[in-house]
Design an enzyme around this catalytic site. Sequence first.
Site, short mmCIF file in Angstrom:
data_model
loop_
_atom_site.label_atom_id
_atom_site.label_comp_id
_atom_site.label_asym_id
_atom_site.label_seq_id
_atom_site.Cartn_x
_atom_site.Cartn_y
_atom_site.Cartn_z
N HIS A 180 -13.12 3.06 0.24
CA HIS A 180 -13.12 2.02 1.29
C HIS A 180 -13.78 0.73 0.79
O HIS A 180 -14.25 -0.08 1.58
CB HIS A 180 -13.91 2.46 2.55
CG HIS A 180 -13.29 3.56 3.34
ND1 HIS A 180 -14.06 4.54 3.94
CD2 HIS A 180 -12.01 3.85 3.63
CE1 HIS A 180 -13.27 5.37 4.59
NE2 HIS A 180 -12.01 4.98 4.41
N ASN A 184 0.87 -1.18 0.00
CA ASN A 184 0.00 0.00 0.00
C ASN A 184 0.91 1.23 0.00
O ASN A 184 1.48 1.59 1.03
CB ASN A 184 -0.88 -0.04 1.26
CG ASN A 184 -1.85 1.13 1.32
OD1 ASN A 184 -1.84 2.01 0.46
ND2 ASN A 184 -2.67 1.14 2.35
N GLU A 188 -14.89 -0.28 15.51
CA GLU A 188 -14.45 -1.51 16.17
C GLU A 188 -14.26 -1.32 17.68
O GLU A 188 -14.36 -2.27 18.44
CB GLU A 188 -13.11 -1.99 15.57
CG GLU A 188 -13.24 -2.50 14.16
CD GLU A 188 -11.89 -2.66 13.47
OE1 GLU A 188 -10.88 -2.85 14.15
OE2 GLU A 188 -11.86 -2.59 12.22
N ASP A 227 -8.59 13.11 16.39
CA ASP A 227 -8.63 11.76 16.94
C ASP A 227 -9.85 11.62 17.86
O ASP A 227 -9.98 12.36 18.84
CB ASP A 227 -7.33 11.50 17.72
CG ASP A 227 -7.19 10.05 18.09
OD1 ASP A 227 -8.05 9.52 18.82
OD2 ASP A 227 -6.21 9.43 17.65
N PHE A 228 -10.71 10.66 17.52
CA PHE A 228 -11.96 10.51 18.27
C PHE A 228 -11.73 10.23 19.77
O PHE A 228 -12.54 10.63 20.59
CB PHE A 228 -12.81 9.38 17.66
CG PHE A 228 -13.63 9.85 16.48
CD1 PHE A 228 -13.04 10.01 15.24
CD2 PHE A 228 -14.97 10.14 16.62
CE1 PHE A 228 -13.77 10.44 14.15
CE2 PHE A 228 -15.73 10.58 15.54
CZ PHE A 228 -15.13 10.73 14.30
#
Length: 397
Positions: free
Chosen positions: A180, A7, A334, A283-284
């Site tokens: 995605h 990637n 997740e 950033d959550f």
Amino acid sequence: MKILVINCGSSSLKYQLIDMTTKTNISIGLVERIGLEGAILTHRTASGEKEVITAEIPDHTAAIGLVLKALVDPKYGAVKELKEIYAVGHRVLHGGHKFSASVIVDDAVMEAIVECIPLGPLHNPPNIAGIEACQKLMPGVSQVAVFDTAFHQTMPDYAYMYGLPYELYEKYKIRRYGFHGTSHKYVSQRAAVLLEKPPEDLKLISCHLGNGSSITAIRGGKCIETSMGFTPLAGLLMGTRCGDLDPAIVAYVMGKENIGIDQINDYMNKKCGVLGVSGVSSDFRDVEAAANLGNDRARLALDIFVHDVRKYIGAYAAAMDGVDAIIFTAGVGENSASMRAAICDKMSYIGVSLDQEKNKTRGQELDISEINSACKVLVIPTNEELMIAVDTLELTR
Ligand code: AMP
């Protein structure tokens, strides 16, 4: 059989060597600062041991050369010789309308990926560089391109066309592509396994919620609608991306702030979203922590995000005339029990009943809905690398 998954970003390269018998990675690594001073390769073995290699890495060919050297290193490598690598799968961002599935790379495929550069100007060039480097350094080994856009090519025209003059589609291929795709494909396939039903019988809504986020409606195993659009800027508000806007805002801000095309693009991609609203972070975890301490803008950013996700779920349930399961994946999906609970709150209209105890799960495949929930809620950790490796093996075997 071993498949190498690559990637490539503009100055970075992620790789995994996957053993397809066990479907596990036997090496994983990251090259950073390609073409810059202080380039570095961090290589991890199957047992998690870390090897840090610094070297001059002027381009992607040098980076891949270093990766291959690490993979056969007698001390920390994963194979004795490169011949053991059966094929290479490359993540490619944009396949335009030409690719609805992964393909073995040949000259015509390379040409088509080059043609898609205007659609993915930041990603396709390094993706191409990675393929060319592997072709050079691993002659005779098949290279496969796996596109982020491919899974979404099954959308019907009324879902992918915008309300713009048709000539813009003909001239510039302006339409919804969606991204995605590899992740949505992987988690939807896993959902069918978990639910013990053939994909053809299922209506699924896949929520990939991470730093970049997108939601996809999948009916009968095929994408029928997705929230990202012509670029990955559309849809939900994200870590630093604005998501859906009234398009008039773009010209208005350009005028008011006296900025040009590059600046507004940069602004919409890097300074908006959860970061822009909260002023705390992209950033959550940081934003959730700030909201818990009473930061009202952090609370607002999370509320917008949850509201957006709920709207898309409702819209996609309507588009499919029902939904059998909602899937949560990627960093937030997740791991964040509180975000999942907020999203699934008051969703009895589609039959969602969340099991609060099971919802505490993190990073493992689990049905987190109550036993009698008509619409199931699944947590499925995504594995784009494995999906790329599976496609690569299928095509090259
Ligand atoms: P990804 O782009 O899939 O790597 O996801 C990155 C995002 O997931 C970041 O915003 C993280 O803050 C978020 N994330 C990871 N773990 C958690 C967690 N336990 N709770 C909330 N957000 C998380």
